[in-house]
Design an enzyme around this catalytic site. Structure first.
Site, PDB file in Angstrom:
ATOM      1  N   GLU A  77     -12.573 -19.112  -8.307  1.00  0.00           N
ATOM      2  CA  GLU A  77     -11.871 -19.163  -9.591  1.00  0.00           C
ATOM      3  C   GLU A  77     -11.396 -20.587  -9.809  1.00  0.00           C
ATOM      4  O   GLU A  77     -10.981 -21.264  -8.856  1.00  0.00           O
ATOM      5  CB  GLU A  77     -10.681 -18.210  -9.627  1.00  0.00           C
ATOM      6  CG  GLU A  77      -9.929 -18.308 -10.959  1.00  0.00           C
ATOM      7  CD  GLU A  77      -8.927 -17.192 -11.201  1.00  0.00           C
ATOM      8  OE1 GLU A  77      -8.470 -17.054 -12.346  1.00  0.00           O
ATOM      9  OE2 GLU A  77      -8.606 -16.466 -10.246  1.00  0.00           O
ATOM     10  N   CYS A 270      -8.427 -14.475 -13.270  1.00  0.00           N
ATOM     11  CA  CYS A 270      -7.728 -14.379 -14.553  1.00  0.00           C
ATOM     12  C   CYS A 270      -8.347 -15.230 -15.644  1.00  0.00           C
ATOM     13  O   CYS A 270      -8.121 -14.971 -16.833  1.00  0.00           O
ATOM     14  CB  CYS A 270      -6.259 -14.741 -14.367  1.00  0.00           C
ATOM     15  SG  CYS A 270      -5.341 -13.529 -13.394  1.00  0.00           S
ATOM     16  N   ASN A 404     -11.520  -8.092 -15.050  1.00  0.00           N
ATOM     17  CA  ASN A 404     -11.060  -8.694 -13.798  1.00  0.00           C
ATOM     18  C   ASN A 404     -10.012  -7.845 -13.102  1.00  0.00           C
ATOM     19  O   ASN A 404     -10.279  -7.236 -12.082  1.00  0.00           O
ATOM     20  CB  ASN A 404     -10.496 -10.091 -14.064  1.00  0.00           C
ATOM     21  CG  ASN A 404      -9.694 -10.614 -12.885  1.00  0.00           C
ATOM     22  OD1 ASN A 404     -10.207 -10.659 -11.776  1.00  0.00           O
ATOM     23  ND2 ASN A 404      -8.439 -10.975 -13.105  1.00  0.00           N
ATOM     24  N   GLU A 405      -8.839  -7.773 -13.661  1.00  0.00           N
ATOM     25  CA  GLU A 405      -7.721  -7.116 -12.974  1.00  0.00           C
ATOM     26  C   GLU A 405      -6.944  -6.269 -13.986  1.00  0.00           C
ATOM     27  O   GLU A 405      -5.729  -6.220 -13.967  1.00  0.00           O
ATOM     28  CB  GLU A 405      -6.821  -8.195 -12.357  1.00  0.00           C
ATOM     29  CG  GLU A 405      -5.980  -7.732 -11.185  1.00  0.00           C
ATOM     30  CD  GLU A 405      -5.216  -8.890 -10.553  1.00  0.00           C
ATOM     31  OE1 GLU A 405      -4.328  -9.465 -11.226  1.00  0.00           O
ATOM     32  OE2 GLU A 405      -5.517  -9.226  -9.400  1.00  0.00           O
TER      33      GLU A 405
END
Length: 706
Positions: A77, A270, A404-405
């Site tokens: 990332e 993120c 992603n999350e």
């Protein structure tokens, strides 16, 4: 024989020895008593050692579940200046003057104009350098790079620029400088570049560094009366990874290759979501000519005001084509993650911040088009773009992550049309969903239920937790529930597989890299290996951090402009990845009551030991991993059932050199690293037996030829 009987036997034996040895001289009575005390103590210690030996039974006769080739991998990332200023080889910051503050990273002097009608549609800005109006004045600009520009003596650097000369011809002087040095001249390397014609063309010259400077600057002087227009000002090391022009920093990329990862997840994290949807990472903006890739605002620019970097943007020079190419270079399966139409849920509580259900088609198309870009024939719409970038053959992508999350109903509802569209057009692609940001709790369970219902192939779990979680201490179990090395022993064997997509042990009160937490990660990973039938892949996070630009730690690899070091966590990951094996083997020991065989996973009576075993059919070796998390040396015996005769086992040991807070540094990059050795295996009555003393707080790996 019971423990007290052993102690009594040795005490009597050694006491008699002391009496006979010294009875001839009454003056030696005191010495005799001291010797007796010493020998008794030694006898008790020996008896204790015998009594405390941990016997582990490794069944080499029956192989278990295959260990997926993707089991141990990497997650990238763009946080901590991981891309621009890190893995991406570009040394110039804001090379196309596209930052919102157009001269950020630059100092301009003399007669300089900024214009926005340049040759590249998505990067329209450029500068015009004109005569300063006096023979003793100067026009030019100076770039600071990313925390300086690191150059090494006698190495070459490629300076390139798109330029034109409106009045027919012009010239610039290109310098590497250290304006703070006490030398007579600030510049220590210089080349001249002639530009001719009023048409935009790309120019390139090589500049050789005559000194090593970790924080140099790039300076450009106009050295002609005639003006010159400059766009996309670039400086790369000539020696990039695989010697590519738009290449990667060699030492950092090589460290990734050396880990032999099975999977590579990118580009986040993120940044997939973005603080807002318009700043999410958009893969279509990252391909094609590098000069025409638009700037993007990094999700991590202003997330932490206590670690704030106002100049943190993404040039997209390291884009999806380069990611796929890197995966191919290092032998890892690519796992791209794309937006599900949700901006970061942590940063956006209102529904209006996200794409509505009837606005998802462009996001779905991004997924379908990416699969075609990666796998489609060279004459397909997106496969053609890949071929034009120099890779006619498909990348053979097998996985795609959607979201992603994210969590709860907003994610679950949006994911459904993605799954439907991908399944219909590309049924062989494995879809990775997410269980959200938590490793337990109601929302985590809700996520797993939703992913199971939607038939996701894998569920991405994230856990940044403390020592108690990774060791599954009583306190950890009470607070978190299912944690530690036995976390996956109880998972259902039907349904989606597990992807431990982001994890690291964060020491309580000391959230930085140190040996102790890395060791606990090694202990936890024995559980991943033992449960290879349900765990398909795992990736530590984050991967990279610049020592001058970090926002999050611990991290796997740290660097400045010229140097780097691999953390202890890196070596833990590497030891697993390079000793993955092909099939799980049963490794058990007797429980505390001696009634049944149980895993070695830091349970009661196991004195902080964790262990797992695999068979490697490619080398015909048994690989056993043992982690000792106690502060005492632990004697072990490995009963290699199904094997006979003596052997020499090769060992690899990772241990600390003093304090458990020890870690590698830029000045001591190899202070802690695995050490090779050997240990003899004996021919027991029924099987080959390996006896060893596992050092306190250590990770030891054994490879034994079958």
């Amino acid at each position: 024989m019971f423990f007290h009987d052993i102690c009594l036997f040795y005490c009597k034996l050694l006491t008699n020895f002391a009496r006979k040895k010294l009875s001839h001289n009454r003056n030696n009575f005191t010495k005799a008593m001291k010797l007796r005390l010493f020998l008794v103590t030694a006898a008790m210690a020996a008896a204790c050692a015998v009594q405390a030996q941990h016997v582990m039974n490794v069944n080499t006769k029956k192989t278990g579940a295959p260990v997926p080739e993707t089991m141990y991998g990497l997650f990238f990332e763009d946080i901590n200046f991981a891309a621009d200023g890190g893995l991406y080889g570009e040394l110039v910051k804001n090379r196309s003057f596209e930052f919102p503050q157009s001269y950020m990273g630059w100092r301009v002097f003399g007669n300089v104009q900024l214009k926005d009608d340049g040759p590249f549609e998505r990067c329209p800005h450029y500068v015009v350098l004109s005569d300063p109006g006096h023979s003793e004045r100067r026009t030019g600009l100076q770039n600071e790079g990313y925390f300086g520009i690191g150059v090494e003596k006698d190495k070459e650097y490629r300076f390139s620029v798109w330029a034109k000369a409106p009045q027919g011809s012009s010239q610039i002087r290109v310098q590497l400088i250290n304006e703070h040095a006490m030398y007579e001249r600030q510049n220590f390397s210089e080349v001249k570049l002639d530009v001719s014609g009023n048409e935009w063309k790309r120019y390139e010259v090589t500049i050789k560094a005559t000194r090593t400077e970790p924080k140099a600057n790039l300076r450009i002087f106009l050295s002609s009366k005639n003006p010159i227009c400059l766009e996309h000002v670039s400086l790369f090391p000539a020696d990039t990874y695989k010697n590519r022009q738009n290449g990667l920093r060699r030492d950092l990329a090589q460290a990734l290759e050396d880990m032999h990862p099975g999977v590579f997840r990118f580009p986040g994290g993120c940044i997939v979501e973005g603080t807002t949807l318009d700043t999410r990472y958009q893969w279509k903006n990252t391909i094609g000519p590098v000069e025409n890739r638009p700037l993007n605002r990094n999700r991590w620019e202003d997330t932490f005001d206590h670690r704030y970097f106002a100049d943190y943007y993404q040039s997209y020079g390291l884009g999806f084509f380069e990611f796929f190419q890197l995966c191919e270079d290092i032998g890892a399966e690519p796992l791209p993650v794309l937006s599900v139409g949700l901006s970061c849920q942590f940063q956006n509580k209102q529904e209006s911040a996200h794409a509505a259900m009837d606005e998802l088609q462009p996001f779905i198309d991004d997924c379908l088009d990416l699969i075609e870009f990666a796998n489609g024939p060279a004459d397909s719409e997106w496969g053609k773009k890949r071929a034009e970038m120099g890779h006619p053959a498909p990348f053979n992508m097998k996985f795609i992550g959607v979201g992603n999350e994210q969590w709860d109903t907003p994610y679950f509802d949006r994911l459904k049309p993605f799954v439907k569209a991908i399944r219909e057009k590309y049924p062989d692609i494995k879809i990775v969903g997410t269980s959200g940001p938590d490793s337990e709790g109601k929302m985590f369970e809700k996520g797993w239920d939703a992913m199971t219902e939607q038939k996701a192939d894998l569920v991405d779990e994230h856990f940044y937790r403390n020592e108690q979680w990774f060791l599954a201490t009583p306190e950890g179990k009470e607070k978190y529930g299912n944690c530690g090395a036995m976390r996956y022993d109880s998972y259902p064997r039907k349904g989606p597989k597990v992807f431990a997509g982001e994890y690291a042990c964060h020491g309580k009160g000391k959230k930085w890299n140190h040996f102790e937490t890395s060791l606990y990660e090694a202990a936890f990973m024995t559980g991943l290996e033992r449960n290879a039938d349900i765990v398909e892949m795992a990736t530590y996070a984050p991967l990279f951090a610049h020592v001058d630009g970090w926002q999050w730690r611990p991290d796997m690899i740290w660097y400045d402009n010229l140097r780097m070091f691999k953390s202890v966590s890196y070596y833990v990951q590497q030891m697993y990845a390079t000793n993955r094996g092909t099939n799980v083997l049963s490794l058990t020991t007797s429980d505390a009551l001696g009634k049944k065989q149980v895993p070695v996973a830091g349970q009661e009576g196991q004195d902080g030991l964790f262990a797992s075993a695999v068979y490697d059919k490619d080398t015909n070796e048994i690989v056993v991993k043992v982690v000792n998390t106690s502060k005492q040396q632990q004697p072990i015996a490995l009963n290699l059932q199904g094997m006979k005769g003596e052997r020499t086992a090769k060992t690899l040991t990772l241990s600390h050199n003093g304090s458990m807070d020890d870690e590698n540094t830029l000045d001591q990059p190899e202070k802690i690293k695995p050490v090779e050795g050997t240990v003899q295996c004996e021919a027991g009555a029924k099987q080959t037996v390996l006896n060893d003393q596992v050092p306190a707080m250590s990770f030891r790996l054994y490879r034994i030829e079958k």
